[in-house]
Design a protein around this motif. Sequence first.
Motif, PDB file in Angstrom:
ATOM      1  N   LYS A  56      23.358 -27.649 -43.129  1.00 44.98           N
ATOM      2  CA  LYS A  56      24.773 -27.925 -42.996  1.00 44.98           C
ATOM      3  C   LYS A  56      25.552 -27.259 -44.117  1.00 44.98           C
ATOM      4  O   LYS A  56      25.018 -26.916 -45.165  1.00 44.98           O
ATOM      5  N   ILE A  84      30.032 -20.600 -39.943  1.00 43.06           N
ATOM      6  CA  ILE A  84      29.248 -21.018 -38.786  1.00 43.06           C
ATOM      7  C   ILE A  84      27.918 -21.530 -39.313  1.00 43.06           C
ATOM      8  O   ILE A  84      27.321 -20.938 -40.204  1.00 43.06           O
ATOM      9  N   GLU A  85      27.495 -22.682 -38.785  1.00 47.06           N
ATOM     10  CA  GLU A  85      26.255 -23.291 -39.266  1.00 47.06           C
ATOM     11  C   GLU A  85      25.089 -22.867 -38.386  1.00 47.06           C
ATOM     12  O   GLU A  85      25.177 -22.895 -37.164  1.00 47.06           O
ATOM     13  N   VAL A  87      21.502 -23.438 -36.819  1.00 46.96           N
ATOM     14  CA  VAL A  87      20.599 -24.546 -36.503  1.00 46.96           C
ATOM     15  C   VAL A  87      19.151 -24.089 -36.581  1.00 46.96           C
ATOM     16  O   VAL A  87      18.288 -24.769 -37.111  1.00 46.96           O
TER      17      VAL A  87
ATOM     18  N   GLN B 336      30.239 -23.133 -31.208  1.00 46.56           N
ATOM     19  CA  GLN B 336      30.589 -23.555 -32.556  1.00 46.56           C
ATOM     20  C   GLN B 336      31.699 -22.684 -33.123  1.00 46.56           C
ATOM     21  O   GLN B 336      32.640 -23.162 -33.728  1.00 46.56           O
ATOM     22  N   GLN B 342      29.824 -28.917 -33.191  1.00 46.60           N
ATOM     23  CA  GLN B 342      28.508 -28.690 -33.769  1.00 46.60           C
ATOM     24  C   GLN B 342      27.517 -28.257 -32.688  1.00 46.60           C
ATOM     25  O   GLN B 342      27.509 -28.823 -31.597  1.00 46.60           O
ATOM     26  N   PRO B 343      26.696 -27.256 -32.993  1.00 48.75           N
ATOM     27  CA  PRO B 343      25.781 -26.758 -31.971  1.00 48.75           C
ATOM     28  C   PRO B 343      24.736 -27.793 -31.556  1.00 48.75           C
ATOM     29  O   PRO B 343      24.105 -27.655 -30.526  1.00 48.75           O
ATOM     30  N   GLU B 344      24.580 -28.838 -32.340  1.00 49.58           N
ATOM     31  CA  GLU B 344      23.597 -29.861 -31.980  1.00 49.58           C
ATOM     32  C   GLU B 344      23.971 -30.565 -30.678  1.00 49.58           C
ATOM     33  O   GLU B 344      23.149 -31.261 -30.081  1.00 49.58           O
TER      34      GLU B 344
END
Lengths: 354, 383
Positions: A56, A84-85, A87, B336, B342-344
């Motif tokens: 994060k 941009i995060e 994952v 995103q 959030q991509p989650e």
Amino acid sequence: MKAMRYLALTPIAALALAGCGGSTGNSNTSGSSSAASGDCSKPDVFCVGLVTDTGKIDDKSFNQSAWEGVEAGGKATGAQVKDIETVSTNDYATNIKQFTDKKYDVIVTVGFLMADATVKAAAQYPDTKFIGVDQFIDTSKVKSPNLTGLSFNEDQAGYAAGYLAGLMTKTNKIGDVLGQEIPPVQKYDKGYKAGALAANPKVKVTSVYHPAGDNAFQDPVWGAGEAKKQLAQGVDIVFGAGGSTGNGAIQETAKASGAGKTVFCIGVDVDQWDSVPAAQPCLITSAEKHLSQGVTDLIKQAKDGSIKGGNFIGTAGVSPYHAFDSSVPADVKTKVADVVAKLANGSLKTGVTL
Amino acid sequence: MPDKDVAPPPATPAAAPAVLERGAPPTPGGLWGALIRYQAIVVPVVGLVVAFVVGALLIRQQGVNPTYAYKTLFQSALFTRDGLNQTLQRTTPLIFTGLAVAVPLRVGLFNIGAQGQFIFGALAAAVVGYKLHSAPGIVIILVALLCGLLAGAMWASIAGFLKTSRGVHEVISTIMLNSIAVNIIDYLINNPFKEKGQAIPRTPQIAPQAFLNDMGIVPIGFPIAVILAVGTAWMLRRTTLGFQFETVGRNKAAAGYAGIKINKMILLAMALAGAFAGLAGGIETLGDIHRYESGFNANLGFDGITIALLARSNPVATIPAAFLVGALRAGASALQFDTGIQPEVVDMLLAITLLFVSLPLVAKLIFRRYAAKGSALTSGWGS
């Protein structure tokens, strides 16, 4: 049968409702980034994007430090900033592409795992400046003039921390608990030793590397055990350098009797006061890479055009003392600050070679 | 059909057992009959719709128009050249790992170990790929894929062997073998196969002539995966081996009585599953990552479980299931970027869908004798 139909219809109706009702929420520029959305392809709009390593943006570690650097750099240059995060590691290239598609001027990628993806992207988009945080560029192979790797001299951070430890120790015994025996960790270790000896020639440094390669940075239990051993041998300052392994060591030290009074610990990489709160009882400082500062400097350089490809070495030093500000004598503070300044301007060398 | 257990109106529960209790029920007519007949499609679709509704509410909660968010997601994943390429790139290994879970399910085995088999295959292919660096590309590719396949098959066979020789439940052994695989591979990429002068534990890059490049926007692995999925379906339906697999999966006692060598079937099914997962690892190494680096293959094997359950262990259905997961993952990045969501959220959508698809599965495990025929799932539980 009716039940099935209801089951199928209810959600569809709800979907329609959610969709229709949502007409006000046209917020395509919201999220954790703040800037308004200008057209980055225009020459007068300067845009800086940041791709996090897996994790994060508020991870209290590298991602966050880099982002703070981007925000500060953005403020100084009037840039539009966005993050941009990531994952999964599979998404590095895709996430970088989001920014190149929108013609961002500068893209900051965080962490050495993204080095390959960054090198590839830099070759593919020669008009975009890339800043690779914690990425050392092998300039014999990578020639992209638009790629700058931001790395740090760990030995300088280690030296400053060791210098402080050498001045603070009462038992003249200090220790460090380390991750895998790889160059950055070795630099911390050797810098720490050199700094401690420079401050206090009588000091003895006990150091230990994690023996196994596989989980060397993810073994807090081992780290805690080694810290305990060192404390039992009379060590009164423990420097933990090695991911969770080092965190285990400083957290264990925080539990020791006399923690924060006679026994202290030192964190690593970032100011661990925030990232490892469990270590606060003993955390006198951290051997810190000035990541935010380095990112900000490079963004300013990118704006004024002075940025060069290759490697940019950021400064390193020690973090604020936080709650221990009053426990550290004023003359010690002065001496440490002096050492950090001299390391930064090059007048003092750590003497560390690998 | 057990789905009605989750439906609120009380009108039907009495009717369904009455139909099913008589063993092979005469399929009722009308819409209900059609739904029963196509339950394998109906259940996942309903699950998907529910998931997207819940997702829409959560997206709306964050102040984003859900229609806009979903449009962004799918537009970037399906209607741009790079997006579609990404989607197919991600779909390919998922078809394989889906098969690696689906095939053992037909024999009544729940293979949780696709991840371990997958990473072994990926490592084997990477090692071949850089050790044979002076060989012609096609030779490296074939040897690397074969080694990947064998590595996966061997790793899975350990679980098969433990099951047949000592009666160790495959769920337990495959879960444990996943962890063992991770640690063995960590050792290998830190020591004998480590790239010299590199702080990150990883293998050197494979020879460039062995890269599996894309044909236009289609990764070469994709047609291979599709062919294998269809071939597997054919094998299960039309060959003696397939018949034996299905028979063991549906009723072990009857299969044994009919003279089918149950242990052999278990060993074969696990080896086949491992071969699929290992081949996926090989293709992923040659086609996308070009070396072995830990973390870069995370979860593809575990996603196989999702795919197999979504596909209700139908080999051909793994293709759309994998495509769905691939598209969602490929589109998450743009989602995103453009909306700040959030991509989650994508994982959440999948989890909700899976929950729905699995609910009847749970019901089936409880009311085994009422379960609809033709969907042998996990009869291996408890045996």
